[in-house]
Write an enzyme that holds these catalytic residues in place. Structure first.
Site, PDB file in Angstrom:
ATOM      1  N   LYS A  16      12.619  27.118  36.095  1.00  0.00           N
ATOM      2  CA  LYS A  16      11.424  26.302  36.344  1.00  0.00           C
ATOM      3  C   LYS A  16      11.483  25.643  37.720  1.00  0.00           C
ATOM      4  O   LYS A  16      10.491  25.582  38.432  1.00  0.00           O
ATOM      5  CB  LYS A  16      11.264  25.209  35.261  1.00  0.00           C
ATOM      6  CG  LYS A  16      11.213  25.726  33.836  1.00  0.00           C
ATOM      7  CD  LYS A  16      10.926  24.619  32.842  1.00  0.00           C
ATOM      8  CE  LYS A  16      11.984  23.525  32.785  1.00  0.00           C
ATOM      9  NZ  LYS A  16      13.328  23.991  32.347  1.00  0.00           N
ATOM     10  N   ARG A  91       8.583  16.837  27.576  1.00  0.00           N
ATOM     11  CA  ARG A  91       9.684  17.482  26.858  1.00  0.00           C
ATOM     12  C   ARG A  91       9.631  17.144  25.374  1.00  0.00           C
ATOM     13  O   ARG A  91      10.427  17.670  24.607  1.00  0.00           O
ATOM     14  CB  ARG A  91      10.999  16.969  27.426  1.00  0.00           C
ATOM     15  CG  ARG A  91      11.821  18.022  28.154  1.00  0.00           C
ATOM     16  CD  ARG A  91      13.048  17.313  28.649  1.00  0.00           C
ATOM     17  NE  ARG A  91      14.110  18.122  29.093  1.00  0.00           N
ATOM     18  CZ  ARG A  91      14.352  18.426  30.376  1.00  0.00           C
ATOM     19  NH1 ARG A  91      13.517  18.058  31.321  1.00  0.00           N
ATOM     20  NH2 ARG A  91      15.442  19.095  30.688  1.00  0.00           N
ATOM     21  N   ARG A 129      25.319  27.744  37.974  1.00  0.00           N
ATOM     22  CA  ARG A 129      24.314  27.203  38.894  1.00  0.00           C
ATOM     23  C   ARG A 129      24.941  26.198  39.869  1.00  0.00           C
ATOM     24  O   ARG A 129      25.787  25.399  39.511  1.00  0.00           O
ATOM     25  CB  ARG A 129      23.225  26.497  38.065  1.00  0.00           C
ATOM     26  CG  ARG A 129      22.179  25.808  38.915  1.00  0.00           C
ATOM     27  CD  ARG A 129      20.952  25.508  38.127  1.00  0.00           C
ATOM     28  NE  ARG A 129      21.131  24.466  37.120  1.00  0.00           N
ATOM     29  CZ  ARG A 129      20.144  24.025  36.349  1.00  0.00           C
ATOM     30  NH1 ARG A 129      18.935  24.542  36.446  1.00  0.00           N
ATOM     31  NH2 ARG A 129      20.365  23.071  35.467  1.00  0.00           N
TER      32      ARG A 129
HETATM   33  P1  AMP Z   1      16.406  18.771  33.997  1.00  0.00           P
HETATM   34  O1  AMP Z   1      16.804  18.669  35.429  1.00  0.00           O
HETATM   35  O2  AMP Z   1      14.937  18.952  33.803  1.00  0.00           O
HETATM   36  O3  AMP Z   1      17.219  19.792  33.237  1.00  0.00           O
HETATM   37  O4  AMP Z   1      16.757  17.348  33.342  1.00  0.00           O
HETATM   38  C1  AMP Z   1      18.081  16.861  33.318  1.00  0.00           C
HETATM   39  C2  AMP Z   1      18.201  15.764  32.277  1.00  0.00           C
HETATM   40  O5  AMP Z   1      17.324  14.688  32.624  1.00  0.00           O
HETATM   41  C3  AMP Z   1      17.798  16.164  30.863  1.00  0.00           C
HETATM   42  O6  AMP Z   1      18.846  16.799  30.164  1.00  0.00           O
HETATM   43  C4  AMP Z   1      17.432  14.811  30.274  1.00  0.00           C
HETATM   44  O7  AMP Z   1      18.580  14.052  29.957  1.00  0.00           O
HETATM   45  C5  AMP Z   1      16.737  14.121  31.454  1.00  0.00           C
HETATM   46  N1  AMP Z   1      15.288  14.392  31.467  1.00  0.00           N
HETATM   47  C6  AMP Z   1      14.589  15.069  32.424  1.00  0.00           C
HETATM   48  N2  AMP Z   1      13.288  15.124  32.114  1.00  0.00           N
HETATM   49  C7  AMP Z   1      13.150  14.480  30.929  1.00  0.00           C
HETATM   50  C8  AMP Z   1      12.053  14.228  30.069  1.00  0.00           C
HETATM   51  N3  AMP Z   1      10.812  14.669  30.353  1.00  0.00           N
HETATM   52  N4  AMP Z   1      12.289  13.520  28.936  1.00  0.00           N
HETATM   53  C9  AMP Z   1      13.521  13.077  28.621  1.00  0.00           C
HETATM   54  N5  AMP Z   1      14.600  13.299  29.370  1.00  0.00           N
HETATM   55  C10 AMP Z   1      14.430  14.004  30.526  1.00  0.00           C
END
Ligand code: AMP
Length: 225
Positions: A16, A91, A129
């Site tokens: 993404k 999410r 990654r």
């Molecule tokens: P990502 O970079 O999108 O994989 O996000 C890394 C981490 O940030 C996730 O595993 C969550 O702990 C937190 N996080 C990011 N976006 C959200 C969201 N929309 N709701 C809740 N936690 C989030």
């Protein structure tokens, strides 16, 4: 003018971030990653970062209220005026309802595109990654390594591995995805606002599929140089 919210839905590691960055570069809309915003808050040691860190390190979700507030503040900025891409938000169904409640009345249109990849491939992708903390470019140690070794080939910054890209935390993040985020597919499907692309194969091919879906919805194009 109508405003389009393009939501990139999909498990962690589906690509993404990479695809959102490309779409953002081609169309004149920002790609907003709540994960990136939260990681920056953790790095800067802010109150938000302090509250988010334990959830992120364990692979769980940061509470909806904190993330909704981040999104509200970010979407109020001028660069989101005609549209924007959301990567990693919503999410949970509660976050999707927040978006709907706050913005649907303002004429905002939502389009969710699921980027689908099987779990087995995701573990390999996530644990290999590496990312650039300088410009955000994402690499993979086998599939798309930097030509510059452990430095970013665009800006020269030393690449890092995310703290949550370890095998144990990745398993937890995938479980959280299936439990909390996957139901959003049905949420947007039932509103006639869902499309899907395969996230497996060459980055170029995935981008082409994604682009053909979103092009009619992201009208303003950056003039070509
Ligand atoms: P990502 O970079 O999108 O994989 O996000 C890394 C981490 O940030 C996730 O595993 C969550 O702990 C937190 N996080 C990011 N976006 C959200 C969201 N929309 N709701 C809740 N936690 C989030």
């Amino acid at each position: 003018m109508s405003r389009t919210a393009l939501i990139l839905l999909g498990p962690p590691g589906a690509g993404k971030g990479t695809q959102g960055r490309r779409l953002s570069a081609e169309f004149s809309v920002p790609s907003i990653s709540t994960g990136d915003i939260l990681r920056e808050a953790v790095r800067n040691g802010t109150e938000l970062g302090r509250q988010a860190k334990q959830h992120m390190d364990s692979g769980g979700l940061v509470p909806d209220a904190l993330v909704d507030a981040i999104v509200r503040e970010r979407l109020a900025r001028e660069d989101c005026r005609t549209g924007f891409i959301l990567d990693g938000y919503p999410r949970t169904v509660s976050q999707a309802e927040f978006l709907q409640r706050e913005y649907a009345g303002e004429g905002m249109k939502f389009l969710a595109v699921g980027v689908q990849v099987k779990d087995g491939a995701l573990v390999r992708r996530l644990t290999g990654r590496r990312s650039c903390p300088g410009c955000g470019k994402i690499y993979h140690i086998d599939a798309s390594p930097s030509r510059n070794g452990d430095r970013c080939d665009e800006c020269g910054t030393a690449l890092v591995q995310r703290r949550d890209d370890t095998v144990a935390v990745v398993q937890e993040r995938l479980q959280v995805y299936h439990q909390s985020t996957r139901p959003l597919i049905e949420y947007y499907q039932s509103r006639g606002a869902y499309a899907e692309v395969s996230g497996e194969g060459a980055v170029e091919d995935i981008y082409a599929a994604l682009r053909s879906i979103v092009e009619p919805h992201l009208p303003e194009r950056r003039p070509r140089a």
